[in-house]
Design a protein around this motif. Sequence first.
Motif, PDB file in Angstrom:
ATOM      1  N   GLU A 128       0.822  -1.205   0.000  1.00 29.04           N
ATOM      2  CA  GLU A 128       0.000   0.000   0.000  1.00 29.04           C
ATOM      3  C   GLU A 128       0.862   1.264   0.000  1.00 29.04           C
ATOM      4  O   GLU A 128       0.594   2.210  -0.753  1.00 29.04           O
ATOM      5  N   MET A 129       1.911   1.291   0.829  1.00 31.38           N
ATOM      6  CA  MET A 129       2.778   2.466   0.884  1.00 31.38           C
ATOM      7  C   MET A 129       3.570   2.634  -0.409  1.00 31.38           C
ATOM      8  O   MET A 129       3.848   3.751  -0.845  1.00 31.38           O
ATOM      9  N   LEU A 130       3.917   1.519  -1.046  1.00 28.68           N
ATOM     10  CA  LEU A 130       4.642   1.576  -2.317  1.00 28.68           C
ATOM     11  C   LEU A 130       3.749   2.172  -3.406  1.00 28.68           C
ATOM     12  O   LEU A 130       4.189   3.022  -4.193  1.00 28.68           O
ATOM     13  N   ILE A 131       2.490   1.770  -3.440  1.00 32.31           N
ATOM     14  CA  ILE A 131       1.551   2.291  -4.438  1.00 32.31           C
ATOM     15  C   ILE A 131       1.285   3.778  -4.212  1.00 32.31           C
ATOM     16  O   ILE A 131       1.361   4.596  -5.138  1.00 32.31           O
ATOM     17  N   LEU A 132       0.998   4.150  -2.960  1.00 33.78           N
ATOM     18  CA  LEU A 132       0.706   5.545  -2.648  1.00 33.78           C
ATOM     19  C   LEU A 132       1.936   6.430  -2.863  1.00 33.78           C
ATOM     20  O   LEU A 132       1.830   7.533  -3.408  1.00 33.78           O
ATOM     21  N   GLY A 133       3.101   5.935  -2.427  1.00 37.76           N
ATOM     22  CA  GLY A 133       4.327   6.712  -2.588  1.00 37.76           C
ATOM     23  C   GLY A 133       4.721   6.895  -4.036  1.00 37.76           C
ATOM     24  O   GLY A 133       5.154   7.979  -4.457  1.00 37.76           O
ATOM     25  N   GLY A 134       4.572   5.832  -4.830  1.00 36.15           N
ATOM     26  CA  GLY A 134       4.886   5.927  -6.254  1.00 36.15           C
ATOM     27  C   GLY A 134       3.962   6.893  -6.962  1.00 36.15           C
ATOM     28  O   GLY A 134       4.388   7.685  -7.818  1.00 36.15           O
ATOM     29  N   ALA A 135       2.663   6.858  -6.608  1.00 38.36           N
ATOM     30  CA  ALA A 135       1.691   7.762  -7.229  1.00 38.36           C
ATOM     31  C   ALA A 135       1.981   9.216  -6.871  1.00 38.36           C
ATOM     32  O   ALA A 135       1.685  10.127  -7.663  1.00 38.36           O
ATOM     33  N   ILE A 336      -5.327   7.762   6.255  1.00 36.02           N
ATOM     34  CA  ILE A 336      -4.990   9.174   6.487  1.00 36.02           C
ATOM     35  C   ILE A 336      -3.662   9.606   5.890  1.00 36.02           C
ATOM     36  O   ILE A 336      -3.396  10.803   5.809  1.00 36.02           O
ATOM     37  N   ALA A 337      -2.811   8.659   5.466  1.00 34.90           N
ATOM     38  CA  ALA A 337      -1.488   9.032   4.964  1.00 34.90           C
ATOM     39  C   ALA A 337      -1.549  10.042   3.812  1.00 34.90           C
ATOM     40  O   ALA A 337      -0.837  11.059   3.846  1.00 34.90           O
ATOM     41  N   PRO A 338      -2.357   9.814   2.763  1.00 33.98           N
ATOM     42  CA  PRO A 338      -2.393  10.797   1.670  1.00 33.98           C
ATOM     43  C   PRO A 338      -2.853  12.182   2.124  1.00 33.98           C
ATOM     44  O   PRO A 338      -2.318  13.200   1.687  1.00 33.98           O
ATOM     45  N   THR A 339      -3.863  12.223   3.026  1.00 35.19           N
ATOM     46  CA  THR A 339      -4.363  13.505   3.518  1.00 35.19           C
ATOM     47  C   THR A 339      -3.311  14.231   4.336  1.00 35.19           C
ATOM     48  O   THR A 339      -3.096  15.447   4.170  1.00 35.19           O
ATOM     49  N   VAL A 340      -2.640  13.508   5.228  1.00 37.36           N
ATOM     50  CA  VAL A 340      -1.587  14.114   6.046  1.00 37.36           C
ATOM     51  C   VAL A 340      -0.463  14.634   5.165  1.00 37.36           C
ATOM     52  O   VAL A 340       0.065  15.736   5.392  1.00 37.36           O
TER      53      VAL A 340
END
Length: 348
Positions: A128-135, A336-340
């Motif tokens: 999940e963090m890899l997908i969000l971070g890459g995006a 909440i990671a993307p919002t933060v």
Amino acid sequence: MRQIRRHQDTGLALTIGVLSGLLGYWLRMPLPWMLGPMIGTTTAAMLGWPVRGPDKLRPIVIPVIGVLLGSGITAELFGQLGSWVLTLTLLPIFLCVAAGFSYVVYRKLGHYDPVTAFYAAMPGGLNEMLILGGAAGGDEKKIALAHAARVLLVIFLVVLYFGVFLGVRSGAGGRGFVPLNALSLADYLILGACAVLGVIGARRLNLPAAAVFGPMILSGAVHIAGWVHVAPPSVIIITAQIVIGTVIGARFVGATLKEISRDIGIAAVATFGMLAIAVAFAETVARVMGMPLSQAFLAYSPGGLTEMSLLTLTLGQDIAYVSVTHIIRITIVIAIAPTVFRLIQRRP
């Protein structure tokens, strides 16, 4: 030809995993069937050996682990729900403190860019963090390495802590050896249905960590209802540990220690810090609620859900308490990671 080579590489990884597990068991290593394959396969990957993780087995093993976790849920556990309140109340604060510390380490010590540092620091799931971070534009290789190193180091250090400081050593499931013939055909059919239907149902309901959570819920229900009474066979638990340990180690394929020693060192500093913070929060919960420190520590340890749940089962700790805490942790981080991150970006 390429497919044959992949099967050979996976076979080599599993062979190393089994042999490393046997060696760990012979050396009386804490949690030998996971820690042994993890160390053995990681070493082989760093040496450049052609190993490939058994990724096709992981989707099979994870629901099985969910069923195993559910077998530890009893009706008596619901009477302990009150003792979970403080743990879950402090959990968001723990995540802020631990992730904040880790972010500072990656930014100041590692000089990572803000996006990469943020998603490398979040104690959520690797994928999940890899997908969000890459995006978001982060360095996917560094993010993947940070989380792979975190999971590996957390498991190693938690097992070391239990073995050296708490004197807890267990090889299969913390319950004594359970043979395969301890379960009837009906038991196998019921638990198999829990694994399949649990995944399907959890995905349709969009539950977090569906592959673990769904089977765990159904398995817990059938055990509470008394449809199944016996503990899961030890050989299945051992097999699951070998697969998971081998998969973790194989994540380092293509990266030599010389090339990534700096990044692993930074990940080690961040992981040590998060574990120290976890101990502090666990001490608070243990003292206030009167529960064992080992149990609270497992709940706050920032490892992967599957790995920490399996570790909990193996060490004979409260499966429901630890697993639910980790499911909520990962859900909070993903939600909440993307919002933060967007809020941080807007700061002058």
